[in-house]
Design an enzyme around this catalytic site. Sequence first.
Site, mmCIF file in Angstrom:
data_model
loop_
_atom_site.group_PDB
_atom_site.id
_atom_site.type_symbol
_atom_site.label_atom_id
_atom_site.label_comp_id
_atom_site.label_asym_id
_atom_site.label_seq_id
_atom_site.Cartn_x
_atom_site.Cartn_y
_atom_site.Cartn_z
ATOM 1 N N LYS A 129 0.828 -1.194 0.000
ATOM 2 C CA LYS A 129 0.000 0.000 0.000
ATOM 3 C C LYS A 129 0.866 1.249 0.000
ATOM 4 O O LYS A 129 2.035 1.216 0.400
ATOM 5 C CB LYS A 129 -0.894 0.029 1.251
ATOM 6 C CG LYS A 129 -1.919 -1.081 1.349
ATOM 7 C CD LYS A 129 -2.669 -1.000 2.666
ATOM 8 C CE LYS A 129 -3.703 -2.099 2.796
ATOM 9 N NZ LYS A 129 -4.850 -1.908 1.889
ATOM 10 N N ARG A 140 -10.367 -11.672 1.690
ATOM 11 C CA ARG A 140 -11.244 -12.705 1.138
ATOM 12 C C ARG A 140 -10.566 -14.080 1.161
ATOM 13 O O ARG A 140 -11.236 -15.101 1.240
ATOM 14 C CB ARG A 140 -11.672 -12.326 -0.280
ATOM 15 C CG ARG A 140 -10.553 -12.207 -1.293
ATOM 16 C CD ARG A 140 -10.915 -11.356 -2.489
ATOM 17 N NE ARG A 140 -10.953 -9.943 -2.118
ATOM 18 C CZ ARG A 140 -11.280 -8.967 -2.976
ATOM 19 N NH1 ARG A 140 -11.583 -9.249 -4.232
ATOM 20 N NH2 ARG A 140 -11.303 -7.710 -2.577
#
Length: 489
Positions: free
Chosen positions: A266, A340
């Site tokens: 990030k 996920r």
Amino acid sequence: MKITFSDLAIPTSGAVIAFATDGGDLMPSAVALDEATGGALAKAIKGSTFKGKAGQSLQLLAPANTDLSRIIVFGIGKEAEFDVIAAQKLGGNVTVRALSTGEKDVTVLFDMEGMACDFATGAMLRDYRFDKYRTTETKEDKPVLKSIAIAARDHKDAKKQFDSAKKVVEGVFFTRDLVSEPANVLYPESFMKEVSALEKLGIEIDVLDEKEMKKLGMGALLGVSQGSAHKPYMVVMRWNGGKKKDAPVAFVGKGVTFDTGGISIKPAAGMEDMKFDMGGAGVVSGLMKALAGRKAKANVIGVIGLVENMPSSTAQRPGDVVTSMSGQTIEVINTDAEGRLVLCDALTYVQEKYDPKLIVDLATLTGAIIIALGHENAGLFSNNDELSTQITNAGLAVNETVWRLPLSKAYDSQLKSDIADMKNVGGRPAGSITAAQFLQRFITKDRPWAHLDIAAMAWATKDSEVTPKGGTGYGVRLLDRFVADNCES
């Protein structure tokens, strides 16, 4: 802060809170207080801009001919529109104002029947502080308010209701504490130990370590954790408050204790916020504490997958293929779409092990949901209309709202992989929807399931009526209400 209840009577000393409706009309107990002060309240209102609107307040210091230290009159707006949510917000606003006065004890003259518990709940929720690391805070900066005494005609019923409601608030506080902790303090092992302490409430705890998860084939979850020095864990919490024959309901939470994005790292700006990427697991933990605390008459399972997503020489790479516990293979296109991968193995495990009658999962899953809904609603996805309606109604009842977004086979093409059963991302279009579509592939046929994307709701950048800036605990009250309304025997 201690909250107590007593019969509705005018105190003879200390600080007092009273109320007025839209137009500046005093509530009955405020009228009695006005008479006791020789008309001081009516005179002060007449000489001010106070109109009794919701959010307005008027303060009188040391009223003459009394031993009261101060009186604060709050507006509640139109009495016909005052409901339980308004009562909670009012409780929060009163707490903030009382904290700023320097008073240690405050009496609230509460005329609104049937809502004293809601007022107390709002007051307690707003009183939360996470200050364990503040070592130089001066005495003057610390709150001195010690108690709020709520005087109400239905005080006995209110106290009984609040005995249960405060257990839910304690669950919210547990979640806020977990979400607020820095990642050097809260990592998978320490998170596991914090949750394991819930055994004293009667919750049964099982912990799966890395070796056990490897044996079960949880390649998706383990792939996320392989770049970190901190070992992963899966924690299963079981509350058996229902009938033995009743199938459990299951709640599953994403517990990424810090998310750098992995190799798909990030940007540096704002990365410190990724300490709350375990918000879903925090909510499940707080929910289990709340249900056990109030002795919910339901069989409930909470499962949290705890990992840290770090870049290192051992981290998984974009392009890697992992095999999930379900046997389905996943091409990892972006290592920052890791939540996920954690959830899919947790979802498979809880279904194979416990066969729940329904599943709700929670995760700070996508930034796309913030773009879609802002910070007003969590994203709701579900394969079952009835379950979706039940969650929506529970959210409205406690002012933790959700907004349902679509699921459709039309989005599945975005997850198609050239070399595996699926990719872990579907591109920028409909990013939150394709994430939910991914998770749905791990739900066995016809099992009611809902996914809550709480990325926008787990952390607040400003104060609100019942939530101070920081970890919100959003989802605990919502799901507690869902269980109370739909799952208890």
